[in-house]
Scaffold this motif. Sequence first.
Motif, short mmCIF file in Angstrom:
data_model
loop_
_atom_site.label_atom_id
_atom_site.label_comp_id
_atom_site.label_asym_id
_atom_site.label_seq_id
_atom_site.Cartn_x
_atom_site.Cartn_y
_atom_site.Cartn_z
N UNK A 31 0.83 -1.20 0.00
CA UNK A 31 0.00 0.00 0.00
C UNK A 31 0.87 1.26 0.00
N UNK A 32 1.93 1.26 0.80
CA UNK A 32 2.80 2.44 0.86
C UNK A 32 3.57 2.65 -0.44
N UNK A 33 3.99 1.55 -1.08
CA UNK A 33 4.68 1.66 -2.36
C UNK A 33 3.73 2.22 -3.42
N UNK A 34 2.50 1.73 -3.43
CA UNK A 34 1.51 2.24 -4.40
C UNK A 34 1.25 3.72 -4.15
N UNK A 53 3.39 9.35 3.32
CA UNK A 53 3.76 7.98 3.61
C UNK A 53 3.96 7.80 5.12
N UNK A 54 4.59 8.76 5.76
CA UNK A 54 4.82 8.68 7.20
C UNK A 54 3.51 8.68 7.98
N UNK A 55 2.62 9.60 7.64
CA UNK A 55 1.33 9.67 8.34
C UNK A 55 0.54 8.39 8.11
N UNK A 56 0.54 7.88 6.89
CA UNK A 56 -0.17 6.64 6.59
C UNK A 56 0.42 5.48 7.37
N UNK A 107 9.76 19.29 12.09
CA UNK A 107 9.33 18.97 10.74
C UNK A 107 10.50 19.07 9.77
N UNK A 108 11.34 20.08 9.93
CA UNK A 108 12.50 20.25 9.07
C UNK A 108 13.52 19.12 9.27
N UNK A 109 13.66 18.66 10.49
CA UNK A 109 14.59 17.57 10.77
C UNK A 109 14.19 16.30 10.00
N UNK A 110 12.89 16.06 9.87
CA UNK A 110 12.39 14.90 9.12
C UNK A 110 12.22 15.21 7.63
N UNK A 111 12.40 16.46 7.24
CA UNK A 111 12.21 16.92 5.86
C UNK A 111 10.79 16.67 5.39
N UNK A 112 9.82 16.97 6.26
CA UNK A 112 8.41 16.82 5.93
C UNK A 112 7.89 18.14 5.39
N UNK A 122 -5.46 11.30 2.01
CA UNK A 122 -4.81 10.11 1.45
C UNK A 122 -4.38 9.17 2.57
N UNK A 123 -3.83 9.70 3.64
CA UNK A 123 -3.42 8.87 4.77
C UNK A 123 -4.63 8.18 5.40
N UNK A 124 -5.73 8.88 5.47
CA UNK A 124 -6.95 8.31 6.03
C UNK A 124 -7.56 7.23 5.16
N UNK A 125 -7.37 7.31 3.85
CA UNK A 125 -7.88 6.28 2.94
C UNK A 125 -7.26 4.92 3.24
#
Length: 129
Positions: A31-34, A53-56, A107-112, A122-125
């Motif tokens: 699912x994450x790759x898709x 991807x992280x939130x999902x 957020x900058x440390x994770x580059x989000x 999308x994460x909720x889907x």
Amino acid sequence: MAARPRSQDQRLFDRDLLIRGLLQGGGLLLMLIVYHVLLSGAGVSEAGVRTTIFVTLILANLGLIHANRSWTPRGRERRVSANRPFAWIGLSVLLLLAVVLSVEPIRAMFAFAVPGAAVLAVAGLGQQQ
């Protein structure tokens, strides 16, 4: 605590448990790759894709923890009932996720990217599948 303890000769990780874990993990990975391919193909920035991807991944893991509390018929009945430790853990994870996504230095440390409604949708889907 109401359930009887398992027998000493019973394995902690049986074949069914390992297969179920591999299938669930493989399904989540797929699912994450898709999502990654679709979002990258749609022109979403690399930071936006990473954030989605992280939130999902976080939300899907919370869903898997809840779903895997018990696989016995009696356990499925209990799954509907309140589980205070899981509720506190889930709330803590969601609060930490909100901090990571809303505090600029973290957020900058994770580059989000700054998450928008599309990222959260999308994460909720992934949780409804």
